[in-house]
Design a protein around this motif. Structure first.
Motif, PDB file in Angstrom:
ATOM      1  N   ASN A 174       0.960  -1.420   0.256  1.00 35.14           N
ATOM      2  CA  ASN A 174      -0.009   0.449   0.154  1.00 35.14           C
ATOM      3  C   ASN A 174       0.755   1.413  -0.401  1.00 35.14           C
ATOM      4  N   LEU A 175       2.034   1.259   0.914  1.00 34.13           N
ATOM      5  CA  LEU A 175       2.979   2.546   0.976  1.00 34.13           C
ATOM      6  C   LEU A 175       3.538   2.572  -0.276  1.00 34.13           C
ATOM      7  N   VAL A 176       3.242   1.926  -1.242  1.00 34.23           N
ATOM      8  CA  VAL A 176       4.401   1.718  -2.356  1.00 34.23           C
ATOM      9  C   VAL A 176       3.645   2.134  -3.586  1.00 34.23           C
ATOM     10  N   TYR A 177       2.598   1.328  -3.431  1.00 34.50           N
ATOM     11  CA  TYR A 177       1.800   1.823  -4.696  1.00 34.50           C
ATOM     12  C   TYR A 177       0.995   2.774  -5.434  1.00 34.50           C
ATOM     13  N   THR A 178       0.370   2.529  -3.445  1.00 31.78           N
ATOM     14  CA  THR A 178      -1.211   3.373  -3.545  1.00 31.78           C
ATOM     15  C   THR A 178      -1.202   4.573  -2.468  1.00 31.78           C
ATOM     16  N   ASN A 179      -0.605   4.557  -1.797  1.00 31.15           N
ATOM     17  CA  ASN A 179       0.003   5.146  -0.649  1.00 31.15           C
ATOM     18  C   ASN A 179       0.941   6.179  -0.033  1.00 31.15           C
ATOM     19  N   ASN A 180       1.739   6.961  -1.610  1.00 28.16           N
ATOM     20  CA  ASN A 180       3.370   6.797  -1.202  1.00 28.16           C
ATOM     21  C   ASN A 180       3.519   8.578  -0.658  1.00 28.16           C
ATOM     22  N   ALA A 181       2.286   9.460  -0.997  1.00 27.54           N
ATOM     23  CA  ALA A 181       2.451  10.515  -0.342  1.00 27.54           C
ATOM     24  C   ALA A 181       3.646  10.888   1.071  1.00 27.54           C
ATOM     25  N   VAL A 182       3.437   9.499   1.299  1.00 27.33           N
ATOM     26  CA  VAL A 182       4.075   8.919   2.951  1.00 27.33           C
ATOM     27  C   VAL A 182       5.362   8.977   2.951  1.00 27.33           C
ATOM     28  N   LEU A 183       5.695   8.150   1.706  1.00 27.24           N
ATOM     29  CA  LEU A 183       6.853   7.874   2.124  1.00 27.24           C
ATOM     30  C   LEU A 183       8.270   9.501   2.431  1.00 27.24           C
ATOM     31  N   THR A 184       8.741   9.355   2.322  1.00 25.37           N
ATOM     32  CA  THR A 184      10.329   9.684   1.958  1.00 25.37           C
ATOM     33  C   THR A 184      10.411  10.032   0.350  1.00 25.37           C
ATOM     34  N   PRO A 185      10.850  11.389   0.183  1.00 27.41           N
ATOM     35  CA  PRO A 185      11.384  11.131  -1.946  1.00 27.41           C
ATOM     36  C   PRO A 185      12.660  10.483  -1.519  1.00 27.41           C
ATOM     37  N   GLU A 186      13.681  10.196  -0.737  1.00 25.81           N
ATOM     38  CA  GLU A 186      14.084   9.273  -1.071  1.00 25.81           C
ATOM     39  C   GLU A 186      13.638   7.804  -1.126  1.00 25.81           C
ATOM     40  N   LEU A 187      12.716   7.185  -0.417  1.00 27.92           N
ATOM     41  CA  LEU A 187      12.322   6.295  -0.172  1.00 27.92           C
ATOM     42  C   LEU A 187      11.422   5.903  -1.699  1.00 27.92           C
ATOM     43  N   ARG A 188      10.999   6.680  -2.094  1.00 27.91           N
ATOM     44  CA  ARG A 188      10.047   7.038  -3.167  1.00 27.91           C
ATOM     45  C   ARG A 188      10.844   6.408  -4.668  1.00 27.91           C
ATOM     46  N   GLU A 189      11.689   6.990  -4.464  1.00 27.82           N
ATOM     47  CA  GLU A 189      12.986   6.869  -5.457  1.00 27.82           C
ATOM     48  C   GLU A 189      13.552   5.746  -5.365  1.00 27.82           C
ATOM     49  N   LYS A 190      13.842   5.042  -4.294  1.00 25.52           N
ATOM     50  CA  LYS A 190      15.029   3.964  -3.997  1.00 25.52           C
ATOM     51  C   LYS A 190      14.043   2.682  -4.643  1.00 25.52           C
ATOM     52  N   VAL A 191      12.975   2.330  -3.881  1.00 21.11           N
ATOM     53  CA  VAL A 191      11.757   1.897  -3.758  1.00 21.11           C
ATOM     54  C   VAL A 191      10.969   1.134  -4.925  1.00 21.11           C
ATOM     55  N   SER A 192      10.944  -0.088  -4.621  1.00 22.05           N
ATOM     56  CA  SER A 192       9.534  -0.043  -6.499  1.00 22.05           C
ATOM     57  C   SER A 192       9.205  -1.269  -5.430  1.00 22.05           C
ATOM     58  N   LEU A 193       9.617  -2.874  -5.142  1.00 18.97           N
ATOM     59  CA  LEU A 193       8.920  -3.785  -5.231  1.00 18.97           C
ATOM     60  C   LEU A 193       8.952  -4.557  -6.306  1.00 18.97           C
TER      61      LEU A 193
END
Lengths: 829, 292, 171
Positions: free
Chosen positions: A620-639
Motif C-alpha cells: 500500500n505504501l509504495v503503490y497507492t499511498n506513496n505520499a507518506v514516504l520520503t522522496p528518497e524511499l520513493r526513488e529507491k523502492v519499486s517492490l
C-alpha cells in the motif's frame, strides 16, 4: 544403506528451511485435473489450421510445385511454398558454423531442393484440420531424385553427394582437440588397446507432447504473437528475427505448460517462421499441431556419432593415460543448433577419469536425414559413452576388474577442484563412493555369485555393468567461439523478477520455460526461505510470457542449469525484494532496517513483536499511498526487483580450445544387472540402480524424479529405440508403431540413492542436473558386454536390439572380427 | 490423425450390414477399429463407407457345442475372451493370448474377428487359430460358408472374405487331454510387436500322434511348417527330439525383413520359438505346463 | 440403425453432462472431445494408438479416444480426467500422484490417471506387476514409471509402499 549414514551426505535435518524439502509441487493440482494449458489447448479467434507438405524423398531437386488444386478446395485459406517464403524473408537463418558451412542457406521452407525425407516444401492453411491435410495432398510436386548419403562417415568422403552446393562439402565443421601428448603416451604405454569403430546411435527422447504453435502476424501493429511449446523461445526469436525482419520487441512469445521436451523442442524455429509467414500471407492466426509421425520424421533427432580408430594407452597397473579417435557426428540435413555439439562434448573431455593425453579429431557431417538438435545428455552423452566403452574394453582385454579399473582411474575426492586437460574445472564429488553405493543398491555381490553359478550355455546368462557419468551444467557459451571465433557469445545467466504485488502478494517470474522440472515449486521454495513466508504464498508465473517475464539471451530450460542459473536469479531477486520490504517496513515502524525482520508475511520489530506491518501494508505504501514516504524511499523502492545471475566465466582460449566450459559437474553412477537369452539375444533387466550427486538438492523428490527419468529414457534408448534409414534415406521407424518406446513393462524399477557434494562455485551449493549423461546407455552396454565370451566381439553400438545381441553372442563361434586388438610391451599381464 | 472424408453407418443386423456392403463398393466393416482406424489415419487405404458392426448382438457371443468345441462371435473383444469362464475352462490358450495383446485399452476394443480379418502379420490370433484348426464361419446374403483358418489368410491385409461377406464367428475344436497347445513370441518389448511368433498344437500319446506348427511374422500370413511337423510325428517329444525337429527349419525358408529383424535372424529365431512352442505344448499334455 | 452419412448427429454424455452435436463422420473422438467440446484434459501424444495420452473410460471400459470415430461414441457414457475430482476434491489417485511426485510434465498424466482408475476399479489390490500391466498402454517419458507405480500402489487396498528400495525416501 541409509544415505544419512554417509559422512559427506547432507540429510534432512534442514527442517527450518523450505529449500531441501521434497514438498509436493505447486504445478500438480492443475495437471492431475487435466487443467494444464498445453499448446494444443490454445487457439485464437479466426484461426486456420496448418499442415506441412513434406518431401517423400531424401534428396531431390524440386522441379515444379502446383498449388492450384489445393487452393480450389473449399475451406482453404492459403498455401505458402518455399520460394514464396524466401521472397518474404530478409536473409537466411543465422549461421553458427564458420568457413564453408557458413554459406549454407536455410529458409523457413525448402527452396530448390529437398534434403531429407520430411523436409517441408509447402504449408497449407484451411478452416479445419482435416481440410488442411486434404488440400496438402492435392498439391502437385515434381521431384528429380538425387542420390542420398545416410552415413555420417561416408558423407565426409569426396565421392558423397553434396547436400548444400553453396558449401561445397558435407563437413559442417572440423576441429582437432589435442591435449597432453597422446603420441608420446601411445609410444610409451605398456599396452595400447585399439578399437576399430564404436557407434552411438540416433534416437530421440520423444516427449509425449509433440511440437505445436498458434501464430498470428498482426500486420497493423507488426506484432508477431507466437504461443508455442518451444523450450528456448528467446533463442528462437534471435534466430527468426533477422530472417523475418521482425525486431525482438515485436515478437510476443509465450508458453504455459510444456509436455516434455528433453532438448528436442529447441530445433523447430524454421517451422515457427514458416507459420508466421503463412499467417502474414493469409491475414489470420495459424494453428499448427504436430502429430507423432511428423514429429519422428522431421522434428528432431539426437546426435549420431561414429568413433573410428580408437587407441588407448594403458600402463601395466591399469592407469589409462588417455585416448585418441576420429569422431564423425551425423547432424542430419540442416544445422539447427549445430555445430555447437562439436564443442559441447569437451565439457567432459576425460569423463570421470584422470586421463591426461587426449586427441579427438572431430567432424560434424551433413547427411540426408532429419536434422539433429539437443536431446537429453546432448553431445556429452555420446562422448561419455565412448569413454565408458573404452574403460570397459580395456578392462576386458587386459584382464582388469571393470569396477577396480574405474576406481583406479577416477578423479578422486581429494582432487577437487580438478582441472581437466582442456581447462574445465570439476567442482566436487565422490565418484568411488557413489560407485560403491550403486553396486550395493543393485546387490552386485549377490548377482556376481548368481552369474558364476549360472555360467554359460544354460540358456540364460547374467551380466553386470556400471556407467559413470558427469552431468555438466551451466554452459559457458564462450565455448561456441571454439567452433567459430567470430561468434559474439560468452558466459551464461538467467533473469528473474521478484515482486510484491498491490495487495502484498509475492510473485516471482523468470526467463525459463519448464517442461516438468517443477520450477514453480523450487523457485517458490527458494524465495520462501529468503522472504520468510510459506511457498504457498509465493506465486511463480506459469510458463513464459515475453511481455511479462524477465529474460536474457540465454533464457530457457535446457542443459541442466536451472538449479544454478534460474534459482541463482531467484535468490538475487528475492534478496533485493527482501531489502526493499525491510526498508519500507522499518520506515513504517519508525525503526532502522537492522531492527526489523520478515516473518510469515509480516515485517516485524526484532525487539517488540507487537510492532509490525504486513506485506499488504508495505505494498500500500509504495503503490497507492506513496505520499507518506520520503522522496528518497520513493526513488529507491519499486517492490519489483529484477536480478540477473551470471556465472563467473571467462572467454575460452579458442586457439588452444582451452577454458572452463561449464560451472558445475553433477555425477550419476548407474548400475545394471541384465539377463541375456542365449538363444535369442533378448535382454531383460533384473536390477537397476542410480546414485546421484548434484550437490545441494533444492527439492529431493524432484531430483529423484529426474534421475528416474534419465535412467528410463537411457534404458529405452539402449534396448528399444533407434532411428534407422535405409540406403535411399527412408526412415524405417516413422511412427510409434515401429519406434518402440519403453513401456511400464519394459522399464524396470529403478532404485536410487544420493550423496550431496555441494558445489563451491554456486550461490546455493547446488549443481545443475537432470540430463544424466546417458548413464543408462553406458550401464546397459557394459552389462551386455559382461555376458559375452572372451573371443566374442565387443559391444560396439549403443543400441542393442535382440538381433544385435544375438550376433554378439555368436560372434566368437562365427569367428567374426572382434573389433579390438591389443599391443603389449610388457609381459605377464 | 486426420482422416479422409468417410461415411459412417451403424446397421441393426448382420443382414442389414451385408446389404450395405453389397450396395457400396468402397464399404468396409468397422469392428473394434484398433487396426483399421490407424490405417485410416495414415490414409494408406481408401474407404468410402464405414459399417460399424461392433455392437451387433449377433456377433457377440461365446457358446460351447456338445462336441466340446466353442463358437466365438466375431465381435467379442480380447478382454471379453480373457474374462470368459467358458473360454478359460475349455480353451485356456485363447484367453492367455487375448490377455497378452498389447494393452488394456486395445484389449477393451479389439475383437477376435477384426484381428483375423485385418490379416496383419503382427496380429496375435491368426497363428493360434491355424494351429488349433479353427473354422471361420462366413455369412453373406446367400447364406453361410465355412473356411478353415489355414485357408482363410491369403496375404497382407487379405483374407478369404469376399465382397458382401462378413466373418460371423469362429469355431474352435475341442482340446482333449492328449492335446497341448503352445504359443511363444519373441517381441521387441513385452506384449508388444512380435519379431517372430509360433503356435503349436501337439497330440501326444507317449509319442507324437500329430502336430501342427505355425510360424508367424516370417511371411505375410501364418504358415504351417510341415517338415517340422513330420519330424515330430512319431517322436517321443523329448527336448532333444523337439530341438532336432525345429532344426529342419532351413535355408529354403526366407522370412521377411524389417526394422525389427533381418531375414536371417528371423529364420534362426523361427527355430527357437517353434521349438519352445512345441515344448510348451508337450509339457501341457504331460502336466508340466506353467500358468498359460 | 444410424443412417449412412458423412456427417452424424450424435449424443454423448461426458462426466454426467449430455452433449448433442453434428460431427463429420471422420472426426476422431479425441478431436471431438478436445476441439468441439473444449475438454482439453484428454491429450494426444501419437497417431498410432500407442501412447495412451487420450485414454478415457467409455461405457465402463478404458479406451483410447484416438482409436475411435466420434460417431462410434453416439449414445455412450464417457468419463474423462475432468470428471475425476468432485466438488474441488481430488480423487485418491490424483492426490497420490501429487504426493508421490507421480508426474513431471503432466502431459501423459490424464491418460495415466484414467488407466489407473480403471485398473483399481477392476482390481482394487494389484501387485506391482499388475499395475505395470495396467498402465502398459500409457507411455510416460519423464518418470521412468517409478513414481507412477508408487502412486498407484499407495492407494491400492492394503497398500504397503515397499518396492525393495534399501534407501531412505524423501517422499
Amino acid at each position: 544403506m541409509s544415505a544419512a549414514s554417509n559422512g559427506r551426505t547432507a540429510t534432512r535435518e534442514r527442517v527450518t528451511t523450505w529449500t531441501g524439502q521434497g514438498i509436493p509441487r505447486k504445478e500438480d493440482d492443475r495437471l492431475v485435473q487435466g487443467e494444464g494449458s498445453f499448446i494444443d489447448d490454445m487457439g485464437m479467434q479466426g484461426q486456420g489450421y496448418a499442415w506441412f507438405v513434406r518431401s517423400p524423398h531424401a534428396h531431390a531437386r524440386i522441379v515444379s510445385i502446383d498449388v492450384s488444386p489445393a487452393l480450389a478446395l473449399d475451406g482453404v485459406y492459403a498455401v505458402l511454398t518455399g520460394e514464396e517464403a524466401k521472397s518474404m524473408c530478409q536473409e537466411p537463418f543465422f549461421r553458427i558454423a564458420p568457413g564453408a558451412a557458413s554459406h549454407i542457406e536455410e529458409w523457413p521452407l525448402a527452396v530448390g531442393k529437398v534434403r531429407y525425407q520430411g523436409d517441408a516444401v509447402a504449408v497449407v492453411l484451411a478452416d479445419t484440420r482435416e481440410n488442411a491435410r486434404d488440400a496438402a495432398e492435392l498439391i502437385e510436386i515434381e521431384y528429380d531424385p538425387l542420390p542420398a548419403v545416410v552415413d555420417g562417415v561416408e558423407a565426409a568422403e569426396s565421392s558423397a553427394p553434396i547436400l548444400h552446393e553453396e558449401a561445397g562439402t558435407n563437413v559442417a565443421w572440423n576441429g582437432v582437440f589435442n591435449y597432453g601428448d597422446i603420441d608420446w603416451a601411445l609410444e610409451n604405454a605398456d599396452h595400447v588397446v585399439k578399437i576399430d569403430r564404436l557407434h552411438f546411435h540416433r534416437f530421440s527422447s520423444t516427449p509425449i507432447e509433440a511440437a505445436g504453435a498458434v501464430v498470428d502476424w498482426d500486420v497493423g501493429s507488426g506484432v508477431v504473437t507466437i504461443h508455442t511449446n518451444h523450450q528456448m523461445p528467446m533463442f528462437a526469436a534471435m534466430f527468426m528475427g533477422p530472417t523475418l525482419g521482425v525486431p525482438i520487441n515485436k515478437f510476443s512469445f509465450s508458453s504455459r505448460d510444456i509436455g516434455g521436451a528433453f532438448g528436442t523442442k529447441i530445433g523447430f524455429y524454421p517451422q515457427l517462421a514458416a507459420l508466421a509467414l503463412l499467417s502474414k500471407k493469409a491475414g489470420r492466426p495459424v494453428k499448427w499441431t504436430e502429430y507423432r509421425t511428423e514429429n519422428l520424421l522431421s522434428s528432431t533427432h539426437g546426435n549420431e556419432r561414429t568413433f573410428l580408430d580408437i587407441e588407448v594407452p594403458v600402463m601395466a597397473d591399469g592407469t589409462i593415460l588417455g585416448f585418441k579417435t576420429r569422431a564423425y557426428d551425423d547432424v542430419g540435413a540442416y544445422l539447427h543448433y549445430e555445430p555447437l555439439g562439436g564443442v559441447i562434448w569437451s565439457q567432459v573431455l576425460p569423463g570421470c577419469y584422470k586421463l591426461k593425453h587426449i586427441k579427438v579429431d572431430y567432424s560434424a557431417t551433413l547427411t540426408n536425414k532429419c536434422p539433429v538438435s539437443p536431446n537429453r545428455g546432448y553431445s556429452r552423452m555420446q562422448h561419455l559413452w565412448l569413454i565408458e566403452r573404452i574403460v570397459d574394453t580395456v578392462a576386458r582385454e587386459l584382464g582388469f576388474d571393470p569396477i577396480e579399473l574405474r576406481k583406479l582411474n577416477f578423479v578422486q575426492p581429494e582432487d577437487y577442484p580438478y582441472e581437466t586437460p582442456n581447462g574445465c574445472v570439476y567442482d566436487s564429488g565422490d565418484l568411488p563412493r557413489s560407485l560403491d553405493m550403486a553396486l550395493e543398491l543393485v546387490e552386485a555381490d549377490y548377482w556376481r555369485a548368481r552369474q558364476k553359478e549360472l555360467g554359460k550355455g544354460k540358456g540364460k546368462r547374467i551380466g553386470i555393468g556400471v556407467g559413470s557419468t558427469l552431468d555438466s551444467g551451466t554452459n559457458n557459451f564462450g565455448q561456441a567461439r571454439i567452433i567459430n571465433p567470430e561468434l559474439p557469445f560468452s558466459g551464461n545467466g538467467e533473469a528473474a523478477i521478484a515482486k510484491l504485488d498491490l495487495y502484498g502478494e509475492v510473485n516471482v517470474n523468470l526467463g525459463t520455460s519448464p517442461q516438468g522440472q517443477g520450477h514453480e515449486t523450487t523457485a517458490a521454495q527458494v524465495a520462501a526461505d529468503i522472504l520468510n513466508v510459506s511457498p504457498d504464498k509465493v506465486t511463480v508465473s506459469i510458463g513464459f510470457e515475453q511481455a511479462n517475464n524477465s529474460y536474457i539471451g540465454f533464457s530457457g530450460t535446457y542443459a541442466s542449469q536451472f538449479a544454478v542459473t534460474g534459482l541463482g536469479a531467484v535468490m538475487g531477486a528475492a534478496q533485493k525484494l527482501r531489502d526493499e520490504i525491510l526498508e519500507v517496513g522499518a520506515y513504517a515502524l519508525g525503526l532502522s532496517k537492522d531492527e526489523v525482520e520478515l516473518s510469515d508475511g509480516v515485517c516485524v520489530s526484532k525487539n517488540d513483536p507487537s510492532k509490525s506491518i504486513p506485506f499488504i501494508g508495505i505494498a500500500n505504501l509504495v503503490y497507492t499511498n506513496n505520499a507518506v514516504l520520503t522522496p528518497e524511499l520513493r526513488e529507491k523502492v519499486s517492490l519489483t526487483c529484477r536480478y540477473v545471475y551470471t556465472p563467473p566465466f571467462q572467454v575460452p582460449d579458442t586457439d588452444r580450445k582451452w577454458g572452463n566450459l561449464t560451472l558445475t559437474y553433477a555425477s550419476q553412477i548407474h548400475a545394471c544387472v541384465v539377463e541375456v537369452d542365449e538363444e535369442t539375444g533378448e535382454v531383460k533387466i533384473l536390477a537397476y540402480a542410480a546414485v546421484d550427486d548434484c550437490g545441494r538438492r533444492i527439492n529431493p523428490a524432484i531430483v529423484e524424479g529426474q534421475v528416474h527419468g534419465a535412467a528410463g529414457l537411457g534404458i529405452a534408448a539402449a534396448l528399444y529405440e533407434s532411428f534407422d534409414y535405409d540406403e535411399d534415406g527412408q526412415l524405417m521407424q516413422p511412427s510409434f508403431y515401429e519406434y518402440h518406446v519403453g513401456t511400464a513393462l519394459d522399464i524396470p524399477h529403478i532404485r536410487t540413492s544420493y550423496i550431496e557434494s555441494p558445489s563451491p562455485f554456486t550461490p546455493n551449493g547446488a549443481k545443475g542436473m537432470g540430463e544424466g549423461g546417458g548413464g543408462a546407455l553406458h550401464a546397459v552396454c557394459n552389462a551386455i558386454q559382461d555376458t559375452l565370451d572372451k573371443d566374442d566381439a565387443i559391444v560396439y553400438d549403443s543400441h542393442n536390439s535382440w538381433e544385435r545381441v544375438y550376433d554378439l553372442l555368436k560372434s566368437g563361434e562365427r569367428q567374426a572380427p572382434r573389433g579390438v586388438s591389443v599391443l603389449s610391451r610388457v609381459s605377464g599381464s | 490423425m486426420l482422416l479422409k472424408s468417410v461415411e459412417y453407418v451403424r446397421p441393426d443386423s448382420v443382414a442389414q450390414a451385408i446389404e450395405i456392403l453389397n450396395s457400396n463398393e468402397g464399404a468396409a466393416l468397422l469392428a473394434g477399429g484398433q487396426s483399421l482406424v490407424n490405417i485410416l489415419k495414415h490414409r494408406v487405404a481408401s474407404v468410402d463407407v464405414l459399417v460399424d458392426i461392433a455392437t451387433l448382438e449377433e456377433l457377440r457371443f461365446v457358446e460351447s457345442r456338445p462336441d466340446g468345441s466353442i463358437e466365438i462371435g466375431a465381435c467379442i473383444t480380447y478382454d471379453e475372451l480373457d474374462h470368459s469362464e467358458l473360454i478359460h475352462s475349455s480353451h485356456e490358450m485363447i484367453a492367455w493370448v487375448a490377455s497378452h495383446i498389447e494393452d488394456q485399452q486395445i484389449r477393451n476394443r479389439g475383437t477376435i474377428g477384426g484381428n483375423c480379418c485385418l490379416s496383419d502379420p503382427t496380429n496375435n490370433f491368426p497363428p493360434l487359430l491355424v494351429a488349433m484348426d479353427a473354422t471361420m464361419n462366413i455369412q453373406s446374403s446367400s447364406g453361410m460358408r465355412q473356411v478353415r483358418a489355414e485357408e482363410f489368410f491369403k496375404g497382407y491385409l487379405m483374407t478369404a472374405i469376399q465382397p458382401g461377406e462378413i466373418l460371423k464367428s469362429i469355431t474352435v475344436p475341442p482340446v482333449p487331454a492328449d492335446v497341448g497347445i503352445g504359443y511363444v513370441s519373441l517381441s521387441v518389448g513385452e506384449d508388444s510387436k512380435a519379431i517372430v511368433r509360433s503356435s503349436a498344437w501337439v497330440k501326444l500319446n507317449g509319442v507324437v500322434q500329430e502336430a501342427r506348427v505355425v510360424l508367424a511374422r516370417v511371411s505375410p500370413i501364418p504358415v504351417r511348417y510341415q517338415p517340422m511337423e513330420e519330424a515330430l510325428r512319431g517322436s517321443s517329444a523329448t527336448p532333444e527330439d523337439i530341438a532336432r525337429a525345429a532344426s529342419v527349419i532351413g535355408s529354403d525358408f526366407e522370412p521377411v525383413a524389417d526394422s525389427h529383424g533381418s531375414s536371417e535372424y528371423r529364420r534362426e529365431m523361427a527355430r527357437v520359438v517353434a521349438k519352445r512352442a512345441v515344448l510348451e505344448a508337450v509339457e501341457k499334455v504331460r502336466g508340466e505346463g506353467g500358468s498359460k | 440403425m444410424i443412417t449412412q452419412s458423412a456427417t452424424q448427429a450424435i449424443e454423448v454424455t461426458i462426466n454426467g453432462k449430455t452433449y448433442r452435436r453434428v460431427v463429420e463422420s471422420r472426426q476422431l473422438l479425441v478431436h471431438f472431445i478436445r476441439d468441439t467440446l473444449g475438454l482439453t484434459g484428454t491429450h494426444i501424444g501419437c497417431d498410432t494408438g500407442s501412447c495412451g495420452a487420450c485414454s478415457i473410460i467409455m461405457n465402463g471400459k478404458l479406451v483410447k479416444s484416438c482409436m475411435l470415430l466420434a460417431p462410434q461414441a453416439d449414445g455412450a457414457v464417457i468419463e474423462t480426467v475432468e470428471g475425476l475430482a468432485h466438488d474441488g476434491e481430488l480423487s485418491a489417485l490424483q492426490e497420490s500422484f501429487r504426493d508421490h511426485h507421480g508426474l513431471q510434465c503432466g502431459y501423459c498424466t490424464p491418460g495415466m490417471l484414467m488407466a489407473a482408475t480403471y485398473l483399481l476399479r477392476n482390481n482394487p489390490s494389484p501387485s506391482e506387476e499388475e499395475i505395470r500391466r495396467g498402465i502398459k498402454g500409457n507411455i510416460c517419458r519423464c518418470t521412468g514409471y517409478v513414481n507412477i507405480v508408487r502412486s498407484i500402489k499407495a492407494v491400492a487396498d492394503g497398500a504397503q509402499l515397499d518396492m525393495g528400495d534399501g534407501v531412505a525416501k524423501e517422499v
